[in-house]
Design a protein around this motif. Sequence first.
Motif, PDB file in Angstrom:
ATOM      1  N   ASP A  25      -8.689  -0.285   2.865  1.00  0.00           N
ATOM      2  CA  ASP A  25      -9.882   0.549   2.841  1.00  0.00           C
ATOM      3  C   ASP A  25      -9.453   1.987   2.544  1.00  0.00           C
ATOM      4  OD1 ASP A  25     -12.128   2.089   3.355  1.00  0.00           O
ATOM      5  OD2 ASP A  25     -12.486   1.266   5.357  1.00  0.00           O
ATOM      6  N   ALA A  26      -9.679   2.411   1.319  1.00  0.00           N
ATOM      7  CA  ALA A  26      -9.227   3.743   0.903  1.00  0.00           C
ATOM      8  C   ALA A  26     -10.074   4.860   1.500  1.00  0.00           C
ATOM      9  CB  ALA A  26      -9.215   3.842  -0.619  1.00  0.00           C
ATOM     10  N   THR A  27     -11.268   4.558   1.966  1.00  0.00           N
ATOM     11  CA  THR A  27     -12.083   5.579   2.617  1.00  0.00           C
ATOM     12  C   THR A  27     -11.452   5.962   3.952  1.00  0.00           C
ATOM     13  OG1 THR A  27     -14.065   4.746   1.534  1.00  0.00           O
ATOM     14  CG2 THR A  27     -14.390   6.135   3.490  1.00  0.00           C
ATOM     15  N   HIS A  67      -5.858  -2.435  -7.767  1.00  0.00           N
ATOM     16  CA  HIS A  67      -6.710  -1.985  -6.667  1.00  0.00           C
ATOM     17  C   HIS A  67      -7.767  -3.045  -6.374  1.00  0.00           C
ATOM     18  CE1 HIS A  67      -9.713   1.178  -5.017  1.00  0.00           C
ATOM     19  NE2 HIS A  67      -8.895   0.784  -4.075  1.00  0.00           N
ATOM     20  N   ASP A 120      -6.402   6.783  -7.041  1.00  0.00           N
ATOM     21  CA  ASP A 120      -5.674   7.906  -7.643  1.00  0.00           C
ATOM     22  C   ASP A 120      -4.276   8.028  -7.049  1.00  0.00           C
ATOM     23  OD1 ASP A 120      -7.681   8.596  -9.411  1.00  0.00           O
ATOM     24  OD2 ASP A 120      -8.551  10.116  -8.090  1.00  0.00           O
ATOM     25  N   ASN A 121      -4.159   7.851  -5.739  1.00  0.00           N
ATOM     26  CA  ASN A 121      -2.839   7.917  -5.107  1.00  0.00           C
ATOM     27  C   ASN A 121      -1.976   6.713  -5.464  1.00  0.00           C
ATOM     28  OD1 ASN A 121      -3.018  10.453  -3.903  1.00  0.00           O
ATOM     29  ND2 ASN A 121      -4.170   9.622  -2.182  1.00  0.00           N
ATOM     30  N   ASP A 149      -4.211   5.506   0.322  1.00  0.00           N
ATOM     31  CA  ASP A 149      -4.269   4.266  -0.449  1.00  0.00           C
ATOM     32  C   ASP A 149      -5.374   4.270  -1.506  1.00  0.00           C
ATOM     33  OD1 ASP A 149      -2.135   3.251   1.024  1.00  0.00           O
ATOM     34  OD2 ASP A 149      -3.442   2.371   2.532  1.00  0.00           O
ATOM     35  N   SER A 150      -5.878   5.447  -1.850  1.00  0.00           N
ATOM     36  CA  SER A 150      -6.905   5.545  -2.895  1.00  0.00           C
ATOM     37  C   SER A 150      -6.307   5.147  -4.243  1.00  0.00           C
ATOM     38  CB  SER A 150      -7.444   6.974  -2.982  1.00  0.00           C
ATOM     39  OG  SER A 150      -6.457   7.830  -3.555  1.00  0.00           O
ATOM     40  N   GLU A 182     -10.596  -3.149  -4.566  1.00  0.00           N
ATOM     41  CA  GLU A 182     -11.547  -2.283  -3.872  1.00  0.00           C
ATOM     42  C   GLU A 182     -12.471  -3.044  -2.935  1.00  0.00           C
ATOM     43  OE1 GLU A 182     -14.893   1.161  -4.732  1.00  0.00           O
ATOM     44  OE2 GLU A 182     -13.839   0.249  -6.406  1.00  0.00           O
ATOM     45  N   CYS A 222       0.861  -1.184   0.000  1.00  0.00           N
ATOM     46  CA  CYS A 222       0.000   0.000   0.000  1.00  0.00           C
ATOM     47  C   CYS A 222       0.898   1.235   0.000  1.00  0.00           C
ATOM     48  CB  CYS A 222      -0.958  -0.009   1.187  1.00  0.00           C
ATOM     49  SG  CYS A 222      -0.161   0.245   2.780  1.00  0.00           S
ATOM     50  N   PRO A 256      -7.057   7.396   2.969  1.00  0.00           N
ATOM     51  CA  PRO A 256      -7.076   8.028   1.647  1.00  0.00           C
ATOM     52  C   PRO A 256      -5.746   7.983   0.911  1.00  0.00           C
ATOM     53  CG  PRO A 256      -7.801   9.572   3.373  1.00  0.00           C
ATOM     54  CD  PRO A 256      -7.498   8.285   4.035  1.00  0.00           C
TER      55      PRO A 256
END
Length: 145
Positions: free
Chosen positions: A38-40, A65, A48-49, A45-46, A67, A4, A43
């Motif tokens: 968990d990208a929420t 990803h 886009d990142n 680890d979103s 998700e 990550c 963040p």
Amino acid sequence: MFICNHCPYVLVVLDRIIRDARDLQELGIGVAAICSNDATAYPDDSFDNMKRMAEERGFPFPYLHDEDQSVARAYGAACTPDFFGFNADLELQYRGRLDASRKEAAPPDARRDLFEAMKQVAETGQGPREQIPSMGCSIKWKDGA
């Protein structure tokens, strides 16, 4: 491998991961990375990142990803980084560490556990008998997942 963007264990060895991925690919061994966090809640680890990090660091492998976290669950992934090495028959042969690094990088001349194990798998179809588990941050599971 499961990695990550924010884990200090991953960040301290990321250059070594990239080096070993390139060296393994030169031997014809496929490499992929997956982020299941968990990208929420995390963040950094979103998706886009993840794309940004892969571009900035020049990842020579796909950075995928997960998700819904189904891939991490199917593999039984526990932490980042977490390495899984398979033979040509897709049999798990290696579930160990990259090298002796922890939150600090191991010495530059540290044994390359993952690289040596996967080289052995490529040559013999079998992983090493002795394997030291990877250590890192836990996968960041979604609530209720």
